[in-house]
Design an enzyme around this catalytic site. Structure first.
Site, mmCIF file in Angstrom:
data_model
loop_
_atom_site.group_PDB
_atom_site.id
_atom_site.type_symbol
_atom_site.label_atom_id
_atom_site.label_comp_id
_atom_site.label_asym_id
_atom_site.label_seq_id
_atom_site.Cartn_x
_atom_site.Cartn_y
_atom_site.Cartn_z
ATOM 1 N N TYR A 175 -93.167 -0.371 -100.787
ATOM 2 C CA TYR A 175 -92.202 -1.546 -100.747
ATOM 3 C C TYR A 175 -92.551 -2.319 -102.012
ATOM 4 C CZ TYR A 175 -90.411 -5.892 -98.944
ATOM 5 O OH TYR A 175 -89.655 -7.134 -98.798
ATOM 6 N N TYR A 180 -93.947 -8.979 -103.920
ATOM 7 C CA TYR A 180 -95.184 -8.336 -103.484
ATOM 8 C C TYR A 180 -95.790 -7.332 -104.588
ATOM 9 C CZ TYR A 180 -93.885 -10.339 -99.041
ATOM 10 O OH TYR A 180 -93.430 -11.349 -97.962
ATOM 11 N N ARG A 228 -88.373 0.666 -101.083
ATOM 12 C CA ARG A 228 -87.685 -0.392 -100.784
ATOM 13 C C ARG A 228 -87.895 -1.382 -101.842
ATOM 14 N NH1 ARG A 228 -87.457 -4.935 -95.661
ATOM 15 N NH2 ARG A 228 -85.266 -4.620 -95.562
ATOM 16 N N ARG A 325 -80.345 -9.211 -89.311
ATOM 17 C CA ARG A 325 -79.816 -10.130 -88.550
ATOM 18 C C ARG A 325 -78.642 -9.536 -87.540
ATOM 19 N NH1 ARG A 325 -78.809 -14.290 -92.792
ATOM 20 N NH2 ARG A 325 -78.162 -12.714 -94.040
ATOM 21 N N CYS A 348 -73.596 -11.847 -85.345
ATOM 22 C CA CYS A 348 -74.497 -12.804 -85.894
ATOM 23 C C CYS A 348 -73.693 -13.881 -86.694
ATOM 24 C CB CYS A 348 -75.276 -11.875 -87.118
ATOM 25 S SG CYS A 348 -76.374 -13.141 -88.425
ATOM 26 N N CYS A 351 -77.147 -18.219 -88.913
ATOM 27 C CA CYS A 351 -77.642 -19.510 -89.278
ATOM 28 C C CYS A 351 -79.170 -19.443 -89.614
ATOM 29 C CB CYS A 351 -77.811 -20.135 -87.617
ATOM 30 S SG CYS A 351 -78.625 -18.975 -86.257
ATOM 31 N N CYS A 354 -83.461 -17.211 -86.938
ATOM 32 C CA CYS A 354 -84.456 -15.781 -86.632
ATOM 33 C C CYS A 354 -85.400 -15.770 -87.988
ATOM 34 C CB CYS A 354 -83.798 -14.567 -86.850
ATOM 35 S SG CYS A 354 -82.505 -14.459 -88.198
ATOM 36 N N CYS A 366 -83.234 -16.130 -81.565
ATOM 37 C CA CYS A 366 -81.676 -15.957 -82.202
ATOM 38 C C CYS A 366 -80.955 -16.833 -81.671
ATOM 39 C CB CYS A 366 -81.308 -14.576 -81.925
ATOM 40 S SG CYS A 366 -79.534 -14.304 -82.391
HETATM 41 FE FE1 SF4 Z 1 -78.121 -14.164 -86.854
HETATM 42 FE FE2 SF4 Z 1 -78.779 -16.615 -86.519
HETATM 43 FE FE3 SF4 Z 1 -79.268 -14.783 -84.632
HETATM 44 FE FE4 SF4 Z 1 -80.584 -14.836 -86.911
HETATM 45 S S1 SF4 Z 1 -80.641 -16.132 -85.424
HETATM 46 S S2 SF4 Z 1 -79.655 -12.995 -86.275
HETATM 47 S S3 SF4 Z 1 -78.667 -15.555 -88.363
HETATM 48 S S4 SF4 Z 1 -77.347 -15.427 -85.172
#
Ligand code: SF4
Ligand code: ADP
Length: 703
Positions: A175, A180, A228, A325, A348, A351, A354, A366
């Site tokens: 990584y 890092y 990565r 996400r 998703c 927002c 997460c 989530c």
């Molecule tokens: Fe997507 Fe929001 Fe869920 Fe994260 S919390 S996976 S940004 S919908």
């Protein structure tokens, strides 16, 4: 249903070194907020993604040695035999569904403070990350690595790789991203070395090459070796040998790893919020990689549309569609495409709740998917639901996020459900909030639920139905669920950091008044101690509409909590571009004669701001009058056939949309469950071997 032929390409196998991914859906390493003290939760979360069709499922970041200690953030470890057992639970869960398991081996270098191990952090030249986010700040600076430290680092990586293989992983990472240790070697600001590890790009990238080779020597016969790497900064740097330093790095290492996992440099650009950044935002930075290497390339971009995914493959940007996400919001995204049900994908909304969970050091949450993190401890499967415990008909009152989620989950369980909403349209708070600058994508919370609900024969939707207690008592439903939301108040904020005394003067407004279309005169002051998106977004909206706006907050930043969701830097930029004045560390003291007196939170020093309209964005109060009047009429329940009346979502305890959705889902899951079945199971670390002695010189596992 069968999948559409144009999506076939997404289901082609991809060879990655000695292993083969069954399809192109690749769940990249992402934090789950679950350390090695939560191995069963972690295994169930990752296993669920494999069940949902992701061909590769990776771990989060896993420390190779106690000098890489990110506490109190929730990082995983692979230091000893207990850790091997802990991670083996995940690989078993992933393999059970035919997917490959990847592990992101990690050393934090000068970006961590080793708060638990108390070992000196290591970095190329003794330079540490000076974070502006208080959650990342520490007082412990790093030590410049000498040759023995470099030898140790290579050995720790190799030892961890061997442990990863024993734990059953198929893909083992080096990584070199996000500040890092290996990343620190690549950037001259961190790396001021004059030996063979510093100076030219070839020298700065040497440690990455050596880590890849050490990993290959350790496990490359059976495991793929992945790199990565963050390329944003390097891409912006000119190189004499290539189009940029990023190009030069990729050329130097082109076929050394079996897989390139390419990304941005910092969390706000890598995991960018939808409020400010569209889907596919990485492409301009990483799009060149595939033209240089012959090895497969994976990258992310909050991809939820299968057509966008196909386009990424066909245009030669990516070989594997990476997701963090989108796989959290819908672990079954690949399966839904495969079964021709792409309209069922719970997309998703960007927002970043997460991400905030990781910043909070708690298991991932989530907004869209209330089951994430609950797979093991609450036994919640995102696509499977327990049959109803009784024949009850359920009346859900209120069609905001909570009411919609509750009705949907009850409907999926098989209950007969009526959902009544006072307004002409469903959505509750989302109706207004999705009209705020940048928040249209959040409308997916409403659109997806409404779309799913409309397909359920056992759920009836009634918009334009404001129900009274008498109405409810006459509707012949046995279970009543109140999801009537919350209202913003005109409470002020005290030096004790509490909401106190309401300012019920003329020209004092709340966001609900703005939502209802109140006419407000400029100049406007938005006083925000809610600290999430509402205050900043409202100030931006009104300034862009032509008003003179000052944003006042007792916090040190605008929308202070949005540092947790990667939004704060852009919130400040948006307010500045919209021409919003900013006044931090301030309290509202008095409002009269077109002037607002504000005082400094700490010194009490006063200042007057021109103000004809004051908008207070502070505390919210439950809107539970219906619930309370039904409780008062308990004697009428039995004649009306009512067995229970419950309150959920914002009407129970005001919070973010994610809280309302989870509260609603929990009610729906737990209805008619046997009493005493408990709230959730508590996970614990696996401790089968004797305490392990960590030896700084020798690494770990010394008896
Ligand atoms: Fe997507 Fe929001 Fe869920 Fe994260 S919390 S996976 S940004 S919908
Ligand atoms: P939550 O986030 O908990 O879902 P919201 O405030 O978003 O809360 O949604 C609450 C919804 O409940 C609003 O759409 C509101 O119109 C509706 N509502 C409030 N009182 C009643 C009522 N008596 N009958 C039907 N719907 C109601």
């Amino acid at each position: 249903m069968a999948r559409l032929p144009r999506f076939d390409v997404l289901f082609e196998p991809v060879k990655i070194g000695p292993v083969t991914a069954p399809n192109r859906f690749y769940c990249v390493p992402h934090a789950s907020g679950m350390t090695n003290t939560m191995p069963r939760m972690r295994a169930a979360l990752r296993g669920m993604k494999a069940e949902g069709g992701w061909g590769v499922v990776c771990s989060g970041y896993v420390s190779v040695h106690p000098t890489a200690d990110d506490s109190p953030l929730p990082y995983a470890t692979l230091w000893d035999d207990n850790d091997i057992r802990s991670h083996a639970m995940m690989t078993d869960a992933v393999h059970a569904h035919g997917a490959l398991a990847g592990i992101e081996l990690w050393h934090g270098g000068g970006s961590v403070s080793n708060k638990t191990s108390r070992l000196p952090p290591l970095s190329p030249s003794g330079i540490s990350w000076m974070a502006t986010h208080v959650g990342f700040m520490g007082n412990q600076r790093s030590k410049a690595m000498d040759k023995a430290d470099i030898r140790n680092l290579l050995r720790w990586q190799a030892e961890a790789a061997r442990k990863a293989k024993r734990a059953g992983f198929d893909i083992v990472y080096v990584y070199a991203g996000m500040g890092y240790l290996p990343y620190e070697f690549m950037l001259p600001e961190w790396n001021r070395r004059s030996d063979e590890y510093g100076g030219s790009v070839a020298n700065r990238v040497r440690i990455v090459r050596e880590l890849l080779e050490a990993t290959r020597d350790a496990v490359g016969d059976t495991c793929a070796v992945a790199l990565r790497i963050s390329l944003e900064e390097l891409r912006a740097r000119r190189s004499e040998r290539a189009a940029s330093e990023a190009h030069e790095v990729v050329e130097l290492l082109a076929d050394v790893p079996d897989l390139w996992d390419v990304k941005m440099d910092s969390s706000p650009s890598d995991c960018a919020p939808s409020r400010f950044t569209p889907e596919g935002s990485h492409e301009p930075v990483i799009g060149f990689v595939k033209r240089i290497t012959n090895k497969p390339v994976v990258g992310v971009g909050r991809f939820t549309s299968p057509d966008t995914m196909v386009s990424q493959i066909k245009r030669g940007v990516l070989d594997l569609i990476g997701a963090a996400r989108p796989s959290i919001a819908d672990p079954f995204l690949p399966r839904k495409i495969n079964e021709g049900r792409e309209q069922d994908i719970r997309e998703c909304i960007g927002c970043n709740i997460c991400i905030s969970s990781w910043h909070d050091s708690v298991p991932v949450r989530c907004t869209q998917n209330p089951t994430i993190g609950e797979e093991w401890r609450r036994d919640w499967h995102p696509e499977r639901f327990q049959a109803p415990g009784t024949e009850s008909a359920v009346l859900v009152v209120g069609g905001g996020p909570a009411g919609l989620e509750c009705a949907l989950t009850l409907g999926r369980r098989g209950y007969r459900v009526s959902l009544a909403e006072a307004g002409e349209h469903f959505g509750g708070r989302l109706r207004f909030e999705t009209s705020l600058p940048g928040l249209a994508t959040w409308g997916r919370v409403l659109d997806w639920r409404l779309g799913q609900l409309r397909r359920l024969d056992n759920v009836t939707l009634y918009a334009g139905n404001k129900l009274s207690a008498d109405d409810v008592l006459g509707l012949e439903h046995q279970r009543i669920v109140i999801a009537t939301g919350a209202r913003w108040t005109r409470q002020l904020y005290s030096t004790l950091e509490l909401p106190v005394g309401s300012l019920d003067a003329p020209n004092v407004f709340t966001p609900d008044d703005i939502a209802a279309g109140a006419r407000i005169e400029s100049p406007i002051v938005v006083f925000d101690y809610d600290n999430y998106y509402m205050g900043g977004a409202l100030a931006e909206l009104l300034a862009r509409a032509g008003s003179r706006v000052t944003y006042v907050t007792p916090a040190g930043h605008a929308s202070a909590w949005t540092i947790m969701t990667n939004e704060q830097p852009q919130v400040h930029r948006a307010l500045a571009t919209a021409g919003v004045g900013l006044k931090t560390l301030s309290l509202v003291a008095e409002f009269r004669d077109d002037a607002l007196r504000v005082t400094n939170l700490f010194t009490g020093e006063a200042q007057s701001l021109p103000c004809k309209s004051l908008i207070i964005v502070g505390a919210r109060a439950v809107e539970d009058a219906l619930y309370r009047s039904l409780l008062q009429r308990r004697a009428d329940w039995e004649p009306a056939g009512i067995v229970s009346v419950d309150c959920i979502g914002d009407a129970l305890a005001p919070g973010a949309i994610a809280h309302a959705v989870h509260s609603a889902h929990r009610y729906a899951r737990e209805l008619d469950q046997p009493a005493g079945s408990g709230i959730y199971r508590r996970d614990s670390a696996i401790l089968e071997s004797a305490p392990v002695l960590y030896d700084e010189g020798q690494g770990v596992n010394a008896p």
